[in-house]
Design an enzyme around this catalytic site. Structure first.
Site, mmCIF file in Angstrom:
data_model
loop_
_atom_site.group_PDB
_atom_site.id
_atom_site.type_symbol
_atom_site.label_atom_id
_atom_site.label_comp_id
_atom_site.label_asym_id
_atom_site.label_seq_id
_atom_site.Cartn_x
_atom_site.Cartn_y
_atom_site.Cartn_z
ATOM 1 N N HIS A 152 -4.262 -10.026 -9.321
ATOM 2 C CA HIS A 152 -4.257 -8.853 -9.867
ATOM 3 C C HIS A 152 -4.329 -8.973 -11.206
ATOM 4 O O HIS A 152 -5.014 -8.225 -11.863
ATOM 5 C CB HIS A 152 -3.105 -7.980 -9.228
ATOM 6 C CG HIS A 152 -3.267 -7.481 -7.739
ATOM 7 N ND1 HIS A 152 -4.472 -6.867 -7.538
ATOM 8 C CD2 HIS A 152 -2.365 -7.732 -6.841
ATOM 9 C CE1 HIS A 152 -4.093 -6.532 -6.134
ATOM 10 N NE2 HIS A 152 -2.790 -7.148 -5.622
ATOM 11 N N LYS A 175 10.376 24.390 -13.570
ATOM 12 C CA LYS A 175 10.366 25.908 -13.268
ATOM 13 C C LYS A 175 11.791 26.847 -13.113
ATOM 14 O O LYS A 175 11.790 27.770 -13.574
ATOM 15 C CB LYS A 175 9.541 26.265 -12.206
ATOM 16 C CG LYS A 175 8.027 25.510 -12.288
ATOM 17 C CD LYS A 175 7.075 25.579 -11.021
ATOM 18 C CE LYS A 175 7.607 24.899 -10.132
ATOM 19 N NZ LYS A 175 7.447 23.370 -10.170
ATOM 20 N N THR A 176 12.556 26.162 -12.275
ATOM 21 C CA THR A 176 13.911 26.475 -11.834
ATOM 22 C C THR A 176 14.795 26.673 -13.247
ATOM 23 O O THR A 176 15.403 27.528 -13.227
ATOM 24 C CB THR A 176 14.428 25.639 -10.729
ATOM 25 O OG1 THR A 176 13.559 25.703 -9.689
ATOM 26 C CG2 THR A 176 15.928 26.497 -10.285
ATOM 27 N N GLY A 202 9.202 19.352 -10.415
ATOM 28 C CA GLY A 202 10.154 18.648 -11.351
ATOM 29 C C GLY A 202 9.577 19.131 -12.871
ATOM 30 O O GLY A 202 10.172 18.436 -13.912
ATOM 31 N N HIS A 235 -1.200 -14.132 -5.256
ATOM 32 C CA HIS A 235 -1.303 -12.558 -5.163
ATOM 33 C C HIS A 235 -1.392 -11.808 -6.272
ATOM 34 O O HIS A 235 -2.322 -11.157 -6.799
ATOM 35 C CB HIS A 235 -0.741 -12.100 -3.874
ATOM 36 C CG HIS A 235 -1.031 -10.647 -3.542
ATOM 37 N ND1 HIS A 235 -1.993 -10.512 -2.382
ATOM 38 C CD2 HIS A 235 -1.057 -9.483 -4.146
ATOM 39 C CE1 HIS A 235 -2.236 -9.409 -2.612
ATOM 40 N NE2 HIS A 235 -1.744 -8.581 -3.275
ATOM 41 N N GLU A 236 -0.095 -11.918 -6.852
ATOM 42 C CA GLU A 236 -0.029 -11.082 -8.100
ATOM 43 C C GLU A 236 -0.637 -11.583 -9.384
ATOM 44 O O GLU A 236 -0.939 -10.833 -10.017
ATOM 45 C CB GLU A 236 1.618 -10.927 -8.267
ATOM 46 C CG GLU A 236 2.509 -10.357 -7.345
ATOM 47 C CD GLU A 236 1.852 -9.026 -7.000
ATOM 48 O OE1 GLU A 236 1.414 -8.363 -7.700
ATOM 49 O OE2 GLU A 236 1.973 -8.640 -5.668
ATOM 50 N N ASP A 262 -3.238 -2.323 -0.990
ATOM 51 C CA ASP A 262 -4.561 -2.423 -1.848
ATOM 52 C C ASP A 262 -5.616 -1.856 -1.375
ATOM 53 O O ASP A 262 -6.555 -1.150 -1.863
ATOM 54 C CB ASP A 262 -4.665 -3.793 -2.409
ATOM 55 C CG ASP A 262 -3.412 -4.255 -3.209
ATOM 56 O OD1 ASP A 262 -2.792 -3.518 -4.017
ATOM 57 O OD2 ASP A 262 -3.111 -5.656 -2.802
#
EC number: 3.4.24.-
Length: 645
Positions: free
Chosen positions: A422, A202-203, A199, A418-419, A496
């Site tokens: 984090h 190159k092409t 991505g 849970h979030e 995780d």
């Protein structure tokens, strides 16, 4: 359209011939003889003197009545109307009955075989006409020669990779004015290899060369050379170079070179004699006994490590041009190119979007602009706003929102804690990237997402930053444990744990971040590709004792990160509760809103409480190598390996 018609024209003509043949056969067998009479009616008319003449052919009788009307009938077996015909003055004509089938019947019976023979002759003539192509043109080169009309890309359409573009512009300059380089004894490289992650453009660079060069340009994929028939690939290589020499000077572009040029004898990718013969032929054509003075090769690959060394020596692919992910200035230029045809609102700042997307490749940025346009179109807007770009970025990074998914209150509460776990660890453990957004709305494959993104391009990470990231990964599981107890933890932390384990293994085995093992690489490398379930290549490289030390060190790193996260959550348990309640109320919180919720402040939203406000600082993406699929309770992928430069 003309090419397609030319391919099917023989079959169309053959079908028309078949239809005409059958129609003619049926018309030949059908005889128009007028009215059909029963045999008894025929005898009655003969006795009444109403029949002028008849023609007899076996049992078939045709003739003409006195009135001039024609008729036909059939005499039953054993009947002999001749005496009555003679007695009543009827002129009699007798024709012999043909022995066997008619010519048309014979031809119809042989028609399938004749058709098959005709098809075989047709394809054999096509094969002979292909020259080096061989039978059925299998050996014919699949390279396509681009015409002037199809060369739409220009160097102005390529942005963000100026160094690579400059080296390729040199090819075009040489083809336009070779004397400029030859007067000093210089020669243009015979081959140029574009190397970089997927991505990165190159092409697109090759398409730009085709658009700028005033010489023939052939393009082909490496997979087009490989067939099940031995020798076909080598024949196609020979034919491709023959076509190129006929149109010299010219450029030949091979995309995905690794499909053709893998190392010989390594057994990688199903290597066999056919693949090696094809590669050998390519090597001989590029710089073998006969020199190619006027055919320039350009190839692209994202796997240079598997290429045969003979391909990379001077005289074949003289230059390896790295096409990396763009930096912030490159991203700004790429976004400017992709937003030319997009009506943007005055509040859209391309520079700000570029700063917010480190690690994005050119294809990622094109997808981002397209997603923003689609979001604006769904909202019936006339222009694309900055808010559309932010929503598109979140969709690309975290996946689409799944608001239709039904979750009960217990699941929502568990996901919120849970979030929130984090997020708390991310905010209070040094080394973590700035918090960007928290949501308990399912996105992609995740039930909830906490996104922490860097503010600038990152090319390496410190040990402290990796340890902070490990602690953040365990924040969700430990929050569940602190609130609900060890018996009620869920599988939401599975991804995780997987990420944390892989990261700890790399710290110990690759990056020398273990005092007990020191700065040694235990993960293997080179050409050996023996992978175990944990991602470490140990077979034949480390002893049993060293393997045990590696496991102990990985366990120690994980335990320290887990204990660090537990300490932070215990000290900020009130913030955890407040943040979880805020997520249950608003579902999505930005970094600013999360800070306000933890301080007990109210959040005012003009959208009625849905969605999330943009972060105070431009959010940044993680390196592209880690932005893969999302898992349950996952914050987004992350790979601290420096990007190719």
């Amino acid at each position: 359209m003309n090419e397609r018609l030319r391919k099917f024209l023989p079959f169309i003509i053959l079908g028309l011939i078949v239809v005409m043949f059958l129609a003619f056969a049926q018309s030949g067998e059908r005889t128009d003889v007028g009215n059909s009479l029963s045999y008894s009616s025929f005898i009655e008319r003969v006795e009444a003197g109403k029949v002028r003449s008849v023609t007899m052919k076996g049992g078939n009788i045709t003739g003409t009545l006195s009135s001039g009307q024609k008729f036909n009938t059939f005499a039953p077996e054993g009947a002999n109307p001749t005496p009555k015909l003679r007695d009543n003055g009827v002129r009699i004509k007798v024709e012999p009955v043909e022995d066997g089938r008619s010519v048309w019947s014979v031809l119809l019976s042989w028609f399938p075989m004749l058709l098959l023979i005709g098809v075989v002759i047709y394809f054999m003539s096509r094969a002979r006409g292909g020259g080096a192509g061989g039978a059925m043109q299998f050996g014919k080169s699949q390279a396509k020669m681009l015409t002037e009309d199809s060369r739409k890309a220009k160097f102005d359409d390529v942005a963000g990779i100026d160094e690579a573009k400059q080296e390729l512009e040199e090819i075009v300059d040489y083809l336009r004015d070779p004397g400029k380089f030859q007067k000093l004894g210089g020669e243009i490289p015979k081959g140029m290899l574009l190397v970089g992650p997927p991505g990165t453009g190159k092409t697109l660079l090759a398409r730009a060369i085709a658009g700028e060069a005033n010489v023939p340009f052939f393009t082909i994929s490496g997979s087009n050379f490989i067939e099940m028939f031995v020798g076909v690939g080598a024949s196609r290589v020979r034919d491709m170079f023959q076509q190129a020499k006929k149109n010299a000077p010219c450029i030949v572009f091979i995309d995905e070179l690794d499909a053709l040029g893998r190392k010989r004898g390594a057994g990688l990718g199903g290597g066999n004699d056919e693949r090696e013969q094809t590669l050998n032929q390519l090597l001989a054509e590029m710089d073998g006994f006969e020199k190619n003075e006027s055919v320039i090769m350009v190839a692209a690959t994202n796997r240079p490590d598997v290429l045969d060394p003979a391909l990379l020596r001077p005289g074949r692919f003289d230059r390896q041009i790295t096409v990396p992910n763009p930096d912030v200035l490159g991203r700004e230029q790429i976004l400017s190119v992709h937003t030319r045809q997009v009506p943007c609102a005055p509040d859209v700042e391309v520079r700000k979007v570029a700063r917010a997307t480190p690690g994005f490749s050119g294809a990622d940025l094109a997808n981002l602009v397209n997603e923003a346009s689609l979001i604006a179109a769904r909202a019936n807007k006339r222009v694309v706003t900055m808010d559309d770009f932010e929503k598109a970025r979140d969709k690309v990074l975290m996946g689409a929102e799944k608001r239709s998914m039904v979750m009960d209150e217990a699941d929502k509460e568990l996901t919120a804690y849970h979030e929130a776990g984090h997020a708390i660890v991310s905010l209070f453990v040094p080394g973590n990237d700035p918090l960007h957004k928290i949501t308990i709305i399912p996105r992609g494959q995740a039930m909830g997402v906490t996104m922490a993104l860097p503010e600038k391009d990152r090319y390496g990470y410190q040990k402290m930053e990796i340890e902070g990231r490990l602690a953040m990964m365990f924040g969700g599981r430990l929050a569940e444990e602190l609130i609900y107890g060890t018996e009620d933890i869920t599988t939401g932390a599975g991804n995780d744990i997987k990420q944390a384990t892989e990261l700890a293994q790399r710290m110990v085995t690759e990056w020398g971040m273990s005092d007990r093992l020191g700065p040694l690489n235990y993960a293997g490398g080179g050409d050996q590709e023996v992978f175990l379930g944990d991602g470490i290549s140990r077979e034949g490289q480390v002893s049993e004792h060293t393997a045990r030390l590696i496991d102990e060190e990985v366990r120690r790193v994980i335990d320290e990160a887990e204990e660090r996260a537990r300490t932070v959550l215990t000290e900020h348990i009130d913030d955890l509760h407040r943040l979880a309640r805020g997520l249950l109320e608003y579902e999505t919180l930005s970094a600013e809103e999360a800070q306000a919720v933890m301080q007990g402040q109210d959040i005012s939203r003009g959208d009625g409480g849905s969605g999330g406000a943009p972060a105070s600082k431009p959010a940044a993406s993680v390196p592209n190598a880690g932005r893969g699929s999302k898992g349950e309770g996952r914050e987004g992928g992350w790979d601290p390996t420096p990007q190719p430069t």
